[in-house]
Design a protein around this motif. Structure first.
Motif, PDB file in Angstrom:
ATOM      1  N   VAL A   1       0.862  -1.184   0.000  1.00 29.46           N
ATOM      2  CA  VAL A   1       0.000   0.000   0.000  1.00 29.46           C
ATOM      3  C   VAL A   1       0.895   1.230   0.000  1.00 29.46           C
ATOM      4  O   VAL A   1       1.574   1.522   0.979  1.00 29.46           O
ATOM      5  CB  VAL A   1      -0.936   0.030   1.225  1.00 29.46           C
ATOM      6  CG1 VAL A   1      -1.759   1.319   1.219  1.00 29.46           C
ATOM      7  CG2 VAL A   1      -1.859  -1.180   1.220  1.00 29.46           C
ATOM      8  N   TRP A   2       0.920   1.935  -1.148  1.00 26.52           N
ATOM      9  CA  TRP A   2       1.707   3.160  -1.299  1.00 26.52           C
ATOM     10  C   TRP A   2       0.748   4.347  -1.302  1.00 26.52           C
ATOM     11  O   TRP A   2      -0.250   4.360  -2.028  1.00 26.52           O
ATOM     12  CB  TRP A   2       2.504   3.148  -2.591  1.00 26.52           C
ATOM     13  CG  TRP A   2       3.597   2.123  -2.646  1.00 26.52           C
ATOM     14  CD1 TRP A   2       3.848   1.122  -1.753  1.00 26.52           C
ATOM     15  CD2 TRP A   2       4.586   1.978  -3.673  1.00 26.52           C
ATOM     16  NE1 TRP A   2       4.927   0.364  -2.149  1.00 26.52           N
ATOM     17  CE2 TRP A   2       5.400   0.864  -3.332  1.00 26.52           C
ATOM     18  CE3 TRP A   2       4.855   2.671  -4.851  1.00 26.52           C
ATOM     19  CZ2 TRP A   2       6.469   0.450  -4.109  1.00 26.52           C
ATOM     20  CZ3 TRP A   2       5.922   2.253  -5.644  1.00 26.52           C
ATOM     21  CH2 TRP A   2       6.722   1.161  -5.271  1.00 26.52           C
ATOM     22  N   LEU A   3       1.094   5.376  -0.520  1.00 29.44           N
ATOM     23  CA  LEU A   3       0.252   6.562  -0.388  1.00 29.44           C
ATOM     24  C   LEU A   3       1.093   7.832  -0.522  1.00 29.44           C
ATOM     25  O   LEU A   3       0.934   8.791   0.230  1.00 29.44           O
ATOM     26  CB  LEU A   3      -0.460   6.548   0.968  1.00 29.44           C
ATOM     27  CG  LEU A   3      -1.442   5.387   1.195  1.00 29.44           C
ATOM     28  CD1 LEU A   3      -1.699   5.183   2.689  1.00 29.44           C
ATOM     29  CD2 LEU A   3      -2.755   5.656   0.458  1.00 29.44           C
ATOM     30  N   ASP A   4       2.006   7.845  -1.489  1.00 26.91           N
ATOM     31  CA  ASP A   4       2.886   9.002  -1.688  1.00 26.91           C
ATOM     32  C   ASP A   4       2.083  10.287  -1.835  1.00 26.91           C
ATOM     33  O   ASP A   4       1.024  10.301  -2.485  1.00 26.91           O
ATOM     34  CB  ASP A   4       3.751   8.806  -2.927  1.00 26.91           C
ATOM     35  CG  ASP A   4       4.902   7.832  -2.681  1.00 26.91           C
ATOM     36  OD1 ASP A   4       4.779   6.991  -1.772  1.00 26.91           O
ATOM     37  OD2 ASP A   4       5.911   7.921  -3.404  1.00 26.91           O
ATOM     38  N   VAL A   5       2.592  11.361  -1.234  1.00 29.25           N
ATOM     39  CA  VAL A   5       1.912  12.656  -1.233  1.00 29.25           C
ATOM     40  C   VAL A   5       2.895  13.765  -1.598  1.00 29.25           C
ATOM     41  O   VAL A   5       4.025  13.780  -1.106  1.00 29.25           O
ATOM     42  CB  VAL A   5       1.311  12.956   0.161  1.00 29.25           C
ATOM     43  CG1 VAL A   5       0.939  14.428   0.285  1.00 29.25           C
ATOM     44  CG2 VAL A   5       0.088  12.099   0.417  1.00 29.25           C
ATOM     45  N   THR A   6       2.458  14.679  -2.456  1.00 25.02           N
ATOM     46  CA  THR A   6       3.181  15.926  -2.695  1.00 25.02           C
ATOM     47  C   THR A   6       2.342  17.046  -2.091  1.00 25.02           C
ATOM     48  O   THR A   6       1.210  17.282  -2.523  1.00 25.02           O
ATOM     49  CB  THR A   6       3.400  16.190  -4.193  1.00 25.02           C
ATOM     50  OG1 THR A   6       4.181  15.124  -4.754  1.00 25.02           O
ATOM     51  CG2 THR A   6       4.149  17.511  -4.396  1.00 25.02           C
ATOM     52  N   THR A   7       2.870  17.704  -1.080  1.00 24.05           N
ATOM     53  CA  THR A   7       2.108  18.740  -0.391  1.00 24.05           C
ATOM     54  C   THR A   7       2.023  20.028  -1.216  1.00 24.05           C
ATOM     55  O   THR A   7       2.883  20.307  -2.050  1.00 24.05           O
ATOM     56  CB  THR A   7       2.739  19.072   0.970  1.00 24.05           C
ATOM     57  OG1 THR A   7       4.120  19.421   0.773  1.00 24.05           O
ATOM     58  CG2 THR A   7       2.643  17.887   1.907  1.00 24.05           C
ATOM     59  N   ASN A   8       0.991  20.809  -0.955  1.00 27.23           N
ATOM     60  CA  ASN A   8       0.859  22.113  -1.616  1.00 27.23           C
ATOM     61  C   ASN A   8       1.578  23.182  -0.780  1.00 27.23           C
ATOM     62  O   ASN A   8       2.295  22.859   0.177  1.00 27.23           O
ATOM     63  CB  ASN A   8      -0.620  22.460  -1.828  1.00 27.23           C
ATOM     64  CG  ASN A   8      -1.396  22.601  -0.518  1.00 27.23           C
ATOM     65  OD1 ASN A   8      -0.817  22.712   0.561  1.00 27.23           O
ATOM     66  ND2 ASN A   8      -2.719  22.621  -0.611  1.00 27.23           N
TER      67      ASN A   8
END
Length: 209
Positions: free
Chosen positions: A150-157
């Motif tokens: 389970v991958w949940l990579d995030v790029t924040t604003n």
């Protein structure tokens, strides 16, 4: 509406309810919700969300994680119009993550891990894998990939906010998954680096079903 879109809408509704009423009783099976503020790693025995890097994951940051187990015995959904009956839903697991207050414009690698959080970054153990790689740590893309983990990579604003979701066609083994770990950079996908995402910045205990 597709299954994933429907589940996303349900989770979003549940998220707003959970955030608005944090003292409410935990939702019934098959939902799991966690909404917490990050604490120093020294508080790992008491806190469900801890940070090991206060610059990239400040103690003022918050996290929301939801899991929905879909399918299995007794779970059905209506197919078509009235009188067309029911059929079993596709078996699987939907995981949603939302973060606030992290470092702005940063790409974080985020995965489900096998063990609970602790005072040390490595306490959470390896990534949870549906089919376990016989060689650990796993860096083989045959096993270390977003379909087997389970991958949940995030790029924040610019405000340090971000969200991710994952749909898997399998369910966690009983007592097999216990936490979500936030890593320093995007998750690798190539041989020898698959699944790797740098230092462990923070960890969140999640009572996955």
């Amino acid at each position: 509406m597709s299954l994933v879109k429907a589940v996303t809408a349900a989770v979003a509704m549940g998220a707003s309810m959970a955030i608005a009423t944090p003292a409410a009783a935990a939702p019934p099976h098959p939902f799991v919700f966690v909404h917490d503020k990050f604490q120093p790693a020294s508080q790992a025995e008491k806190a469900d969300a801890v940070t090991y890097d206060k610059k990239l994951v400040p103690t003022s940051a918050t996290v929301f994680i939801a899991e929905l187990r879909v399918g299995g015995k007794g779970m059905k959904h209506h197919e078509g119009g009235e009188g067309q009956g029911h059929r079993m839903m596709h078996k699987g697991t939907f995981v949603f993550l939302s973060v606030r207050g992290l470092a702005p414009h940063h790409h974080y690698g985020i995965h489900v891990h096998t063990k609970p959080c602790g005072t040390k970054p490595d306490s959470s153990g390896p990534h949870y894998q549906n089919k376990e790689d016989p060689r650990q740590p796993s860096t083989n893309p045959k096993y270390a990939n977003p379909h087997n983990e389970v991958w949940l990579d995030v790029t924040t604003n610019g405000a340090g906010k971000g969200y991710a979701k994952s749909w898997e066609k399998w369910q966690f083994r009983s007592d097999g998954a216990h936490s979500v770990v936030i890593h320093k950079h995007a998750t690798g996908t190539t041989q020898g680096k698959a699944g790797q995402a740098g230092a462990r910045l923070a960890c969140v205990n999640v009572p996955f079903k």
